[in-house]
Scaffold this motif. Structure first.
Motif, PDB file in Angstrom:
ATOM      1  N   GLU A  37       0.832  -1.200   0.000  1.00 52.10           N
ATOM      2  CA  GLU A  37       0.000   0.000   0.000  1.00 52.10           C
ATOM      3  C   GLU A  37       0.877   1.265   0.000  1.00 52.10           C
ATOM      4  N   GLN A  38       1.942   1.199   0.807  1.00 44.12           N
ATOM      5  CA  GLN A  38       2.876   2.341   0.881  1.00 44.12           C
ATOM      6  C   GLN A  38       3.506   2.620  -0.474  1.00 44.12           C
ATOM      7  N   TRP A  54      -5.237  -3.250  -5.527  1.00 39.12           N
ATOM      8  CA  TRP A  54      -5.165  -3.393  -6.987  1.00 39.12           C
ATOM      9  C   TRP A  54      -5.893  -2.232  -7.682  1.00 39.12           C
ATOM     10  N   PHE A  55      -7.103  -1.949  -7.241  1.00 35.45           N
ATOM     11  CA  PHE A  55      -7.872  -0.891  -7.905  1.00 35.45           C
ATOM     12  C   PHE A  55      -7.282   0.501  -7.631  1.00 35.45           C
ATOM     13  N   LYS A  56      -6.628   0.643  -6.511  1.00 37.63           N
ATOM     14  CA  LYS A  56      -5.937   1.898  -6.222  1.00 37.63           C
ATOM     15  C   LYS A  56      -4.795   2.095  -7.238  1.00 37.63           C
ATOM     16  N   VAL A  88      -4.479   4.518 -14.705  1.00 36.88           N
ATOM     17  CA  VAL A  88      -5.479   5.056 -15.641  1.00 36.88           C
ATOM     18  C   VAL A  88      -5.290   6.570 -15.752  1.00 36.88           C
ATOM     19  N   GLU A  89      -5.144   7.206 -14.594  1.00 38.20           N
ATOM     20  CA  GLU A  89      -4.964   8.668 -14.560  1.00 38.20           C
ATOM     21  C   GLU A  89      -3.660   9.056 -15.289  1.00 38.20           C
ATOM     22  N   ASN A 114     -12.650  -8.837 -17.336  1.00 36.07           N
ATOM     23  CA  ASN A 114     -13.854  -8.012 -17.272  1.00 36.07           C
ATOM     24  C   ASN A 114     -13.966  -7.286 -15.931  1.00 36.07           C
ATOM     25  N   PHE A 115     -13.652  -7.994 -14.853  1.00 37.08           N
ATOM     26  CA  PHE A 115     -13.809  -7.395 -13.513  1.00 37.08           C
ATOM     27  C   PHE A 115     -12.634  -6.488 -13.138  1.00 37.08           C
ATOM     28  N   TYR A 116     -11.408  -6.975 -13.343  1.00 40.67           N
ATOM     29  CA  TYR A 116     -10.235  -6.263 -12.818  1.00 40.67           C
ATOM     30  C   TYR A 116      -9.637  -5.227 -13.783  1.00 40.67           C
TER      31      TYR A 116
END
Ligand SMILES: Cc1c2[nH]c(c1CCC(=O)O)Cc1[nH]c(c(CCC(=O)O)c1C)Cc1[nH]c(c(CCC(=O)O)c1C)Cc1[nH]c(c(CCC(=O)O)c1C)C2
Length: 341
Positions: free
Chosen positions: A102-103, A173-175, A181-182, A215-217
């Motif tokens: 996370e860090q 993962w989504f973070k 993406v950004e 599709n999900f990730y």
């Protein structure tokens, strides 16, 4: 006169001839490139806009292809966001501070493209304002493909660390996906502002996932990037290797063009119900065969594409061993054969 054939083909139109470009058309099959590489690394070259522009334009002059692809790598935007990356000869991108916690994700910076990568945009400006009479393809790596290098620390066979983060810590993962993406949107938008008129998103390793997981990730992030490019009225190509099982899913991502490797034919893609433009898809290994074999296979692909919404390419990049004269001859063959259809 500006040759916009590739842009019209990307929009699904019927064109006077089938447009051609080759993935890795700038690279080790070219004597001009090898000469420059004796002196500079990929990263050093990309920091010199005149040299980058020269290398990017060389295949257009030598082969008469219908598009240029900017010489840089999918890892180019990573250094400015805090990734310590080098391209190791014979290996590929190697990352010395892999992103696993996370860090690590929180430490990633924001890309300010015109400031951080001004040399990329200068090269695009030189090319599109002075050198080229064909479209310049800008590109980025897709979030999965780029994340795989960031998390694994380099090229990988099975992406186990990447998949472990995805499956066991979806929040993290989504973070990371949001960050990539950004970054990709900022990066592509700046390439378009500088003059790129087509965008390819390389999801080279996305085929490592099954349809439900992609599709999900991955699909939500891919759709955001594609929509942001399309909003700027620039066609988008999505390409991956070994991703035939995802063709139906990728068809729904909203790109203008689906890039096929050599495993699924254009006819098979059409039979699946894919109506958008298609790019591809000669097996790159065929370029090391006799000309009669290349000719027969290439003509078949041109006929399948039928000069309508078709961009001729290889199913993956040109191998270093390929004779540049073969690429010139192949471009000529695709142009002439398609005109006769
Ligand atoms: C010519 C080159 C590049 N990158 C690398 C090389 C070879 C080594 C060198 O000359 O330094 C290292 C270089 N960079 C990368 C690799 C692959 C490593 C691996 O197998 O994981 C290598 C050897 C990572 C990379 N880099 C790229 C992808 C997506 C396309 C693909 O699947 O090949 C990927 C996965 C994109 C890329 N990379 C490059 C281009 C522009 C040139 C062109 O296409 O003509 C592009 C579009 C330039």
């Amino acid at each position: 006169m500006f040759n916009d054939t590739l842009i019209r083909a990307a929009r699904g139109e019927k064109t006077e001839h089938t447009p051609v470009w080759f993935m890795r058309q700038v690279g080790r099959s070219q004597p001009e490139y090898n000469k420059v590489k004796e002196k500079y690394s990929l990263i050093e070259i990309t920091k010199q806009p005149e040299l980058t522009a020269y290398l990017t334009a060389t295949p257009v002059d030598n082969y008469n292809v219908d598009a240029a692809v900017l010489y840089k790598d999918i890892i180019t935007p990573l250094a400015p966001i805090g990734i310590d990356v080098e391209i190791k000869a014979g290996v590929g991108p190697v990352i010395h501070n892999p992103v696993r916690t996370e860090q690590d994700v929180e430490k990633l910076g924001e890309l300010d493209p015109f400031k951080d990568l001004d040399y990329v945009y200068k090269a695009i400006q030189i090319l599109t304002q002075e050198k080229l009479n064909v479209p310049l393809i800008g590109f980025c790596g897709a979030p999965f493909t780029v994340a795989s290098y960031m998390i694994e620390g380099g090229p990988s066979k099975n992406y186990h660390r990447t998949k472990t983060m995805m499956y066991s810590n979806p929040k993290l993962w989504f973070k990371l996906m949001d960050k990539l993406v950004e970054t990709s949107i900022a990066y592509l938008t700046a390439q378009i502002k500088a003059g790129a008129s087509v965008i390819q998103i390389f999801d080279s390793w996305g085929g490592a996932l099954n349809e439900a997981d992609y599709n999900f990730y991955l699909a939500p992030g891919m759709k955001k990037i594609i929509n942001a490019v399309k909003a700027q009225n620039v066609p988008v190509i999505v390409f991956g290797i070994g991703a035939s099982h995802l063709a139906a899913e990728w068809d729904k991502l909203g790109s203008d063009v689906l890039g096929l490797d050599w495993r699924m034919s254009i006819t098979q893609a059409r039979e699946l119900g894919i109506t958008k433009a298609l790019q591809g898809n000669l097996d790159p290994a065929l370029l090391l065969s006799d000309w009669s074999v290349i000719e027969e296979r290439a003509k078949k692909i041109v006929e399948e594409g039928n000069r309508t919404g078709h961009i001729f390419n290889l199913g993956h990049g040109v191998f270093p061993e390929v004779d540049p004269d073969v690429l010139k001859r192949l471009t000529e063959l695709v142009h002439t054969h398609s005109k006769g259809l």
